[in-house]
Design a protein around this motif. Sequence first.
Motif, PDB file in Angstrom:
ATOM      1  N   GLY A 214       0.811  -1.200   0.000  1.00 28.30           N
ATOM      2  CA  GLY A 214       0.000   0.000   0.000  1.00 28.30           C
ATOM      3  C   GLY A 214       0.848   1.255   0.000  1.00 28.30           C
ATOM      4  N   SER A 215       0.223   2.365   0.384  1.00 30.22           N
ATOM      5  CA  SER A 215       0.913   3.651   0.371  1.00 30.22           C
ATOM      6  C   SER A 215       0.373   4.532   1.494  1.00 30.22           C
ATOM      7  N   PRO A 216       1.225   5.382   2.091  1.00 30.67           N
ATOM      8  CA  PRO A 216       0.752   6.291   3.138  1.00 30.67           C
ATOM      9  C   PRO A 216       0.086   7.549   2.581  1.00 30.67           C
ATOM     10  N   HIS A 217       0.017   7.667   1.260  1.00 24.43           N
ATOM     11  CA  HIS A 217      -0.486   8.886   0.633  1.00 24.43           C
ATOM     12  C   HIS A 217      -1.708   8.598  -0.243  1.00 24.43           C
ATOM     13  N   ASP A 218      -2.577   9.596  -0.389  1.00 23.09           N
ATOM     14  CA  ASP A 218      -3.671   9.592  -1.354  1.00 23.09           C
ATOM     15  C   ASP A 218      -4.600   8.391  -1.158  1.00 23.09           C
ATOM     16  N   PHE A 219      -5.446   8.480  -0.137  1.00 23.72           N
ATOM     17  CA  PHE A 219      -6.369   7.386   0.173  1.00 23.72           C
ATOM     18  C   PHE A 219      -7.227   6.998  -1.029  1.00 23.72           C
ATOM     19  N   TRP A 220      -7.865   7.996  -1.659  1.00 22.97           N
ATOM     20  CA  TRP A 220      -8.781   7.687  -2.755  1.00 22.97           C
ATOM     21  C   TRP A 220      -8.050   7.017  -3.918  1.00 22.97           C
ATOM     22  N   GLY A 221      -6.909   7.565  -4.308  1.00 16.35           N
ATOM     23  CA  GLY A 221      -6.164   7.009  -5.433  1.00 16.35           C
ATOM     24  C   GLY A 221      -5.580   5.645  -5.115  1.00 16.35           C
ATOM     25  N   THR A 222      -5.024   5.496  -3.907  1.00 15.05           N
ATOM     26  CA  THR A 222      -4.370   4.244  -3.532  1.00 15.05           C
ATOM     27  C   THR A 222      -5.364   3.107  -3.354  1.00 15.05           C
ATOM     28  N   THR A 223      -6.457   3.390  -2.663  1.00 16.83           N
ATOM     29  CA  THR A 223      -7.393   2.321  -2.305  1.00 16.83           C
ATOM     30  C   THR A 223      -8.544   2.180  -3.309  1.00 16.83           C
ATOM     31  N   ILE A 224      -9.250   3.261  -3.568  1.00 15.71           N
ATOM     32  CA  ILE A 224     -10.479   3.172  -4.353  1.00 15.71           C
ATOM     33  C   ILE A 224     -10.193   3.103  -5.853  1.00 15.71           C
ATOM     34  N   THR A 225      -9.410   4.074  -6.360  1.00 14.68           N
ATOM     35  CA  THR A 225      -9.139   4.088  -7.802  1.00 14.68           C
ATOM     36  C   THR A 225      -8.409   2.835  -8.244  1.00 14.68           C
TER      37      THR A 225
ATOM     38  N   ASN B 151     -12.112   6.026 -11.714  1.00 12.62           N
ATOM     39  CA  ASN B 151     -12.553   7.110 -10.829  1.00 12.62           C
ATOM     40  C   ASN B 151     -14.029   7.404 -11.005  1.00 12.62           C
ATOM     41  N   ARG B 152     -14.456   7.432 -12.262  1.00  7.76           N
ATOM     42  CA  ARG B 152     -15.870   7.726 -12.543  1.00  7.76           C
ATOM     43  C   ARG B 152     -16.779   6.615 -12.008  1.00  7.76           C
ATOM     44  N   ILE B 153     -16.362   5.360 -12.239  1.00 12.57           N
ATOM     45  CA  ILE B 153     -17.171   4.221 -11.763  1.00 12.57           C
ATOM     46  C   ILE B 153     -17.314   4.280 -10.244  1.00 12.57           C
ATOM     47  N   ALA B 154     -16.178   4.457  -9.563  1.00 10.57           N
ATOM     48  CA  ALA B 154     -16.190   4.480  -8.098  1.00 10.57           C
ATOM     49  C   ALA B 154     -16.983   5.670  -7.575  1.00 10.57           C
ATOM     50  N   THR B 155     -16.809   6.826  -8.194  1.00 11.64           N
ATOM     51  CA  THR B 155     -17.517   8.032  -7.743  1.00 11.64           C
ATOM     52  C   THR B 155     -19.022   7.872  -7.880  1.00 11.64           C
ATOM     53  N   VAL B 156     -19.456   7.380  -9.032  1.00 10.64           N
ATOM     54  CA  VAL B 156     -20.897   7.164  -9.259  1.00 10.64           C
ATOM     55  C   VAL B 156     -21.446   6.153  -8.250  1.00 10.64           C
ATOM     56  N   LEU B 157     -20.724   5.067  -8.014  1.00  8.17           N
ATOM     57  CA  LEU B 157     -21.184   4.035  -7.089  1.00  8.17           C
ATOM     58  C   LEU B 157     -21.314   4.583  -5.672  1.00  8.17           C
ATOM     59  N   PHE B 158     -20.290   5.277  -5.202  1.00  9.03           N
ATOM     60  CA  PHE B 158     -20.320   5.783  -3.832  1.00  9.03           C
ATOM     61  C   PHE B 158     -21.347   6.907  -3.670  1.00  9.03           C
ATOM     62  N   LEU B 159     -21.519   7.735  -4.689  1.00 10.25           N
ATOM     63  CA  LEU B 159     -22.554   8.770  -4.630  1.00 10.25           C
ATOM     64  C   LEU B 159     -23.941   8.137  -4.598  1.00 10.25           C
ATOM     65  N   ALA B 160     -24.131   7.096  -5.408  1.00 13.01           N
ATOM     66  CA  ALA B 160     -25.414   6.401  -5.430  1.00 13.01           C
ATOM     67  C   ALA B 160     -25.717   5.796  -4.062  1.00 13.01           C
TER      68      ALA B 160
ATOM     69  N   ILE C 163      -9.918  -5.575  -1.757  1.00 12.81           N
ATOM     70  CA  ILE C 163     -10.933  -6.257  -2.566  1.00 12.81           C
ATOM     71  C   ILE C 163     -12.229  -6.486  -1.789  1.00 12.81           C
ATOM     72  N   TYR C 164     -12.140  -6.607  -0.464  1.00 10.14           N
ATOM     73  CA  TYR C 164     -13.326  -6.864   0.347  1.00 10.14           C
ATOM     74  C   TYR C 164     -14.293  -5.675   0.347  1.00 10.14           C
ATOM     75  N   LEU C 165     -13.825  -4.488  -0.058  1.00  9.70           N
ATOM     76  CA  LEU C 165     -14.711  -3.319  -0.103  1.00  9.70           C
ATOM     77  C   LEU C 165     -15.756  -3.452  -1.216  1.00  9.70           C
ATOM     78  N   TYR C 166     -15.433  -4.214  -2.241  1.00  9.13           N
ATOM     79  CA  TYR C 166     -16.346  -4.330  -3.385  1.00  9.13           C
ATOM     80  C   TYR C 166     -17.668  -4.996  -3.017  1.00  9.13           C
ATOM     81  N   PRO C 167     -17.673  -6.178  -2.378  1.00  9.95           N
ATOM     82  CA  PRO C 167     -18.974  -6.763  -2.015  1.00  9.95           C
ATOM     83  C   PRO C 167     -19.741  -5.900  -1.015  1.00  9.95           C
ATOM     84  N   LEU C 168     -19.014  -5.193  -0.155  1.00 16.74           N
ATOM     85  CA  LEU C 168     -19.704  -4.304   0.788  1.00 16.74           C
ATOM     86  C   LEU C 168     -20.367  -3.147   0.053  1.00 16.74           C
ATOM     87  N   ALA C 169     -19.705  -2.629  -0.992  1.00 13.71           N
ATOM     88  CA  ALA C 169     -20.271  -1.516  -1.758  1.00 13.71           C
ATOM     89  C   ALA C 169     -21.477  -1.975  -2.573  1.00 13.71           C
TER      90      ALA C 169
END
Length: 610
Positions: free
Chosen positions: A244-255, A270-279, A334-340
């Motif tokens: 992993g990385s200590p920087h940029d949570f969204w880019g490192t984990t979600i994107t 980024n677009r897929i994740a943003t739309v999903l989390f906004l929804a 990867i476990y964040l995907y089924p939760l989302a």
Amino acid sequence: MKPEENGSHKQLSTYPAADKLVFLLISVVLGGFLVIRAIYVPMAHDEIATFYYFVQSGKVSPFLTNIDTNNHFLNSMLTWVSYRFFGPSPLALRLPNLIFAPVFFFFLYKITSHLKNRVFRFAFFISMAFTLHFIEFLALSRGYGISLALLLGSLWYLLEGISRQKLRYYSVSLLFIFVACTANLALINTYALMLAFVCIMLITSEINSFRLKAIAILAAGILPLSLVLVQIFYIKQHNGLIAGSPHDFWGTTITSLFSYLFEATKSIANRIATVLFLAIAIACILSFYKQFKKKGVPGIRTYLFPYLLAGNLVSILLLGVFFKVNYPDDRIGIYLYPLAIGSLIFLLDSLLTGKYATRLVALLFLVIPVHFIVFANTSYSIWYKYDVIPARFYAKVMQNHKPGEMPPTIAGHGMRIFCWSYLDYLHGGVASSIFFTHFPDYMADFQIVNLKMIPGWQTVYDTVDYDPVSERHLLKVQKEHIYDALITRSIPETANCCSEFVPLAEGSADTLQNKCIRLDLKFALFSAQKPFNGRVVCDIWDKQHKSLRYEYIQFNWLRNVWDGEIDNFSNCMLVYNIPPEAAEYHIYIWNIDKTPVSINQGRIRINELR
């Protein structure tokens, strides 16, 4: 607290037989697809590292072996069992994850029983089952597949506990997530969140026995969680938590997660994740508003997935900001995907009741099986796309191996060494190792490279093969290398030597200065240790005994058994451009575990590349 109405035990009985058959057929077809992938997708670097470090030796305990998060304990242990019964083939090493595929599909189906709307049941099942780069972990020897199957099991038992208000369901749910953590430590946050949830549910439940509640929380929750925490702290203490990385949570984990899941560029991911989390956020707000307007108590099952998703995201951020724990990247999260996906569908299930609105929204989820059809393959894993070597590369190199002679030499980046060694392991360990310490150079007979790095290779080598998946070229030298013998030595016989360092030859390096050499070795090696944890080493020193060049061949990366047969070790190694300050050469066996080793009929020749 009374059990929620329309519990899973009631809903499951309303499933039409046709629906059950569809779920079963999808599971069987995808299960067969995963078996084919397990056989034909080339083994990746991380899978082979697990084999060499933990499975082959049987040293799978997280406290008694390499301090490395590569060791997904449950996966390593089950793979060791499979290896002992079925050998080192890709299918055998991936079998432990494969056998959890039925578990995965079973609990995926069971979770759908907690959705009221039939359309959303199919949407949830299809969204998970047809996300190619999600389910492919069930056909890889990494442990993520095992953990995801157990995570679904834990979620179902938790949903059943909410519905039925039975202590045993909560207890089994916690045990499932504990076992899942032994396959993937990244689930520790989910485990803690589930334990907190269970504690609250039991405190407010109508189960009267305080003693039973306390025993369940302690035995199924706190004690197992403590064991996982001890392992994590132990690895962290030994600097093992480096992914992993200590920087940029969204880019490192979600994107990174969504770019791999959907084989997409970072901008599209980024677009897929943003739309999903906004929804999810909008659906959550609307669901709360709907409940508030009705002045009703929110259905707890509706918000279980959003609670776990939000809790995980907050935990990752807090650990990163206050404790400097790296944000998980790509497959680690990867476990964040089924939760989302579960969050969105369970929320929609509580919001939409109209037949046409439900079907219209559910149609959006058909993008996932379409993506599956477009990207389905049996040739690569997106997570390890560039960390493989196709078997045909090995076959083409070894076509040039003449009986009785040294094998062709081969060079490449250090990340290629495990993949090449594993292919050699499957064929008896007769090829040379990949030489990488001075990569790139022009000394080896073959190269496995990306020509875009150094186009100049084409002036010295011809392209023999190309793998479009990994974008690697197999190159063969245009003009065969010529070597002249410089030094010839006989290796002294050694019987049952338990020393850490077993000398084979040594001497002055004056005649080796400013030269590129090939070291040819032949000897009969016997070791009772299986596998023999050792390596043959060529070490060049200066006058202050500082190592200037260090090359080695690892014995247990070639084969499992060294039985003392004549010339059972016949191999060579390259030493590139020996410095002018070189004073001594030392050729020896590093007997890492200090086990008895015998050497007979040995000879060494040091050759200069003309």
